[in-house]
Design a protein around this motif. Structure first.
Motif, mmCIF file in Angstrom:
data_model
loop_
_atom_site.group_PDB
_atom_site.id
_atom_site.type_symbol
_atom_site.label_atom_id
_atom_site.label_comp_id
_atom_site.label_asym_id
_atom_site.label_seq_id
_atom_site.Cartn_x
_atom_site.Cartn_y
_atom_site.Cartn_z
ATOM 1 N N THR A 51 0.847 -1.206 0.000
ATOM 2 C CA THR A 51 0.000 0.000 0.000
ATOM 3 C C THR A 51 0.876 1.246 0.000
ATOM 4 O O THR A 51 0.704 2.158 -0.830
ATOM 5 N N GLU A 72 9.363 2.969 7.699
ATOM 6 C CA GLU A 72 9.125 1.525 7.815
ATOM 7 C C GLU A 72 9.871 0.992 9.045
ATOM 8 O O GLU A 72 11.074 1.205 9.170
ATOM 9 N N SER A 81 2.879 -8.103 2.711
ATOM 10 C CA SER A 81 3.268 -7.941 1.302
ATOM 11 C C SER A 81 4.432 -8.851 0.908
ATOM 12 O O SER A 81 4.562 -9.205 -0.265
ATOM 13 N N VAL A 393 -3.232 -8.091 -2.482
ATOM 14 C CA VAL A 393 -2.106 -7.985 -3.418
ATOM 15 C C VAL A 393 -2.447 -7.044 -4.570
ATOM 16 O O VAL A 393 -1.652 -6.187 -4.946
HETATM 17 C C1 LIG Z 1 -0.231 -15.206 4.954
HETATM 18 C C2 LIG Z 1 -0.954 -14.222 4.076
HETATM 19 C C3 LIG Z 1 -1.368 -14.611 2.794
HETATM 20 C C4 LIG Z 1 -2.014 -13.693 1.971
HETATM 21 N N1 LIG Z 1 -2.302 -14.051 0.688
HETATM 22 C C5 LIG Z 1 -2.817 -13.139 -0.149
HETATM 23 C C6 LIG Z 1 -2.961 -13.428 -1.520
HETATM 24 O O1 LIG Z 1 -2.540 -14.473 -1.996
HETATM 25 N N2 LIG Z 1 -3.568 -12.513 -2.315
HETATM 26 C C7 LIG Z 1 -3.998 -11.321 -1.820
HETATM 27 O O2 LIG Z 1 -4.574 -10.544 -2.572
HETATM 28 N N3 LIG Z 1 -3.782 -10.964 -0.541
HETATM 29 C C8 LIG Z 1 -3.178 -11.838 0.301
HETATM 30 N N4 LIG Z 1 -2.920 -11.485 1.577
HETATM 31 C C9 LIG Z 1 -3.190 -10.101 1.988
HETATM 32 C C10 LIG Z 1 -2.145 -9.127 1.448
HETATM 33 O O3 LIG Z 1 -0.870 -9.699 1.509
HETATM 34 C C11 LIG Z 1 -2.192 -7.835 2.268
HETATM 35 O O4 LIG Z 1 -3.512 -7.348 2.289
HETATM 36 C C12 LIG Z 1 -1.297 -6.746 1.700
HETATM 37 O O5 LIG Z 1 0.006 -7.224 1.474
HETATM 38 C C13 LIG Z 1 -1.272 -5.564 2.656
HETATM 39 O O6 LIG Z 1 -0.262 -4.677 2.259
HETATM 40 P P1 LIG Z 1 0.019 -3.413 3.168
HETATM 41 O O7 LIG Z 1 1.117 -2.663 2.547
HETATM 42 O O8 LIG Z 1 -1.249 -2.667 3.399
HETATM 43 O O9 LIG Z 1 0.447 -4.008 4.586
HETATM 44 P P2 LIG Z 1 1.823 -4.766 4.967
HETATM 45 O O10 LIG Z 1 2.409 -5.464 3.818
HETATM 46 O O11 LIG Z 1 1.523 -5.552 6.186
HETATM 47 O O12 LIG Z 1 2.796 -3.569 5.305
HETATM 48 C C14 LIG Z 1 2.729 -2.814 6.485
HETATM 49 C C15 LIG Z 1 4.161 -2.404 6.843
HETATM 50 O O13 LIG Z 1 4.114 -1.525 7.967
HETATM 51 C C16 LIG Z 1 5.260 -1.803 8.763
HETATM 52 N N5 LIG Z 1 4.988 -1.312 10.119
HETATM 53 C C17 LIG Z 1 4.243 -1.896 11.080
HETATM 54 N N6 LIG Z 1 4.168 -1.107 12.167
HETATM 55 C C18 LIG Z 1 4.894 0.005 11.884
HETATM 56 C C19 LIG Z 1 5.192 1.193 12.611
HETATM 57 N N7 LIG Z 1 4.727 1.404 13.833
HETATM 58 N N8 LIG Z 1 5.968 2.131 12.015
HETATM 59 C C20 LIG Z 1 6.442 1.942 10.755
HETATM 60 N N9 LIG Z 1 6.189 0.833 10.022
HETATM 61 C C21 LIG Z 1 5.418 -0.120 10.578
HETATM 62 C C22 LIG Z 1 5.428 -3.307 8.680
HETATM 63 O O14 LIG Z 1 6.744 -3.693 9.005
HETATM 64 C C23 LIG Z 1 5.050 -3.580 7.229
HETATM 65 O O15 LIG Z 1 6.173 -3.595 6.385
HETATM 66 C C24 LIG Z 1 -2.290 -12.373 2.438
HETATM 67 C C25 LIG Z 1 -1.881 -11.994 3.713
HETATM 68 C C26 LIG Z 1 -1.213 -12.898 4.530
HETATM 69 C C27 LIG Z 1 -0.758 -12.468 5.886
#
Ligand SMILES: Cc1cc2nc3c(=O)[nH]c(=O)nc-3n(C[C@H](O)[C@H](O)[C@H](O)COP(=O)(O)OP(=O)(O)OC[C@H]3O[C@@H](n4cnc5c(N)ncnc54)[C@H](O)[C@@H]3O)c2cc1C
Length: 471
Positions: A51, A72, A81, A393
């Motif tokens: 995101t 991060e 992710s 994703v």
């Molecule tokens: C096991 C699993 C399988 C999945 N499979 C799928 C799939 O096949 N297809 C699909 O569409 N979706 C899937 N999902 C969902 C998808 O992966 C997530 O919805 C998506 O990656 C979310 O991205 P994001 O950037 O919002 O969050 P994240 O990728 O969780 O990123 C958040 C980031 O914030 C950082 N962070 C946390 N706290 C703090 C802080 N206080 N200060 C600074 N940084 C911080 C973390 O380290 C992390 O890097 C899956 C999820 C999981 C857990």
């Protein structure tokens, strides 16, 4: 910066954690470029997952002169992710009825169109930016293994047709499924052509490199302690910026005041060793579709570029930790590995002898109404996106483009999507939310047992589970 090691454990010969199998494959990076003291920026993005990185990417392309920074806590891709099942699909959390209440039939159709286009958009950017994410656009197969699963999947196709959003979806007979891949007991499948397999760590690390190349600073190893209008306070200093975007999904509950915002739900995966050619000739799966079964607590899987099966389970494992406790470096339990392995052998008996090399878990964010949101308040400069309930994703890419348009203040078809400005009520305090979610998954598993045992209609337990949690 003190170096940080990411822990592993083991269950028999299976390695657990180390963040994820995917990150172990590409190499778990050291956090770099930590924030050193206070600074200013035009846009401050909190969270270096898909995101945050997609938002940074599109904002920097739209406004090259803007100073965009990402904060991060660990390294870009540490969260879901870099750990997910690699399903890049047009599937979206949330019900058509919810979208229709915000903008009628047109809103539903616009939403589905946007998600379909998002799959293509991610693949196009991978090509144009040189991100090699092992992408293969084979579509999504949801395979029914009993009459109730077939009825449920056919009902979903019929619902798509009613809303006039069924383009690219069709029913495949048992024989047609068999010609693609041999899953035990398959009686038919819903096929969606808007789906691709990706390697999560290659996608998110590749995107981080592209974003850095555009001039975005990603301050890793920098934990944000609080977010307020105009600033993000970190362990290393404060970033002052007129725009602050919260992109933390499953980690959102860790910030003060946000514990009940999105429920952090845990999900686990396993990866087999590369399978021998004879086994692949038995299975087929030449099309590299991303694959799930049709149960309520379903398994999802992909065939990796190097010939493994990666498989995860939705709802078949204990998923929610009391009081929103996070996992430790992706270390899942040996129970979770055992359950997933049993599921793998049930679906694909021919891989019974394949070693399970790796098991890991990650956390995703579930809103109270199970519907994602993308929000920006120009008055305060605060925004966020997330709550994708396991379909993040592709939705993260859409969120990045929506946040770009909202922040740059342009009215586009994207800013009129029903997820935009969607505010969700908070989850109940503990122990109610823990009990509610546990009960829902128990009911789903019980419903699956009844359906697999010969029940001729969908179990009422399925609906009860959804009612309890507002799904
Ligand atoms: C096991 C699993 C399988 C999945 N499979 C799928 C799939 O096949 N297809 C699909 O569409 N979706 C899937 N999902 C969902 C998808 O992966 C997530 O919805 C998506 O990656 C979310 O991205 P994001 O950037 O919002 O969050 P994240 O990728 O969780 O990123 C958040 C980031 O914030 C950082 N962070 C946390 N706290 C703090 C802080 N206080 N200060 C600074 N940084 C911080 C973390 O380290 C992390 O890097 C899956 C999820 C999981 C857990």
């Amino acid at each position: 910066m003190a170096s940080r090691t990411y822990d592993t454990a083991s269950a028999g010969t299976t390695t657990l954690g180390g963040v994820s199998f995917w990150l172990q494959q590409v190499g778990v990076p050291e956090p770099s470029d930590a924030l050193e003291g206070d600074r200013t920026a035009d846009v401050c993005i909190v969270g270096g997952g898909l995101t945050g990185l997609w938002a940074a990417y599109y904002l920097k392309l739209a406004r090259p002169d803007w100073d965009v920074v990402v904060l991060e806590r660990e390294f870009a891709g540490f969260g879901a992710s870099g750990r997910n099942a690699g399903w890049l699909s047009s599937e979206l959390a949330g019900k058509y009825g919810t979208f229709a209440r915000r903008g009628g039939r047109d809103a539903v159709q616009a939403m589905v169109r946007a998600m379909n286009e998002t799959v293509d958009e991610v693949l196009t950017v991978c090509t144009s930016e040189g991100i090699d994410a092992d992408a293969h656009r084979g579509g999504v197969l949801r395979i029914a293994r009993n009459p109730v699963e077939e009825a449920r999947l056919r009902h979903e196709l019929a619902t798509d047709a009613e809303w006039d959003v069924a383009a690219g979806h069709r029913w495949l007979s048992g024989a047609e499924v068999d010609a693609r891949l041999r899953m035990s007991g398959a009686v038919g499948a819903a096929f969606n052509e808007y789906g691709a397999r990706i390697h999560p760590a290659k996608l998110v690390r590749g995107l981080a490199a592209v974003v850095r190349g555009l001039g975005v600073r990603i301050h890793e190893g920098t934990e944000v302690r609080s977010i307020e209008a105009g600033r993000a306070v970190t362990s290393h200093g404060t970033v002052t910026a007129p725009v602050v975007l919260r992109c933390l999904e499953g980690f959102t509950a860790g910030l003060p005041g946000l514990r009940r915002e999105w429920l952090p739900m845990n999900s686990s995966l396993i990866a087999t060793a590369p399978l021998p050619e004879e086994t692949w000739s038995e299975i087929g799966w030449e099309g590299r579709e991303v694959v799930a079964d049709g149960a309520n607590a379903y398994a999802c899987a992909q065939r990796t570029e190097d010939g493994r099966i990666v498989l995860g389970g939705r709802g078949m494992l204990p998923r929610y930790r009391y009081a929103s406790r996070p996992d430790h470096d992706g270390i899942t339990t040996s129970d979770a590995v055992a359950i997933l392995t049993r599921t793998l052998h049930d679906l694909f008996p021919m891989v019974r002898d394949a070693p399970i090399e790796h098991g890991w878990c990650g956390v995703l964010g579930v809103p109270r109404d199970w519907t994602p949101s993308m929000v920006f308040d120009p008055g305060t400069g605060l925004g966020w996106a997330g709550g994708y309930v396991g379909s993040g994703v592709s939705t993260t890419n859409l969120a990045g483009r929506v946040l770009r348009d909202l922040v740059t203040g342009v009215d586009t078809p994207l800013t009129r999507l029903p997820l935009v400005g969607h505010h969700v009520r908070k989850w109940e305090p503990e122990p109610v939310r823990w009990l509610g979610v546990r009960t829902m998954y128990h009911l789903y598993k019980a419903a699956d047992r009844r359906e697999a045992g010969g029940l001729q209609r969908e179990s009422r337990l399925t609906r009860l589970g959804a009612l309890i949690t507002g799904r």
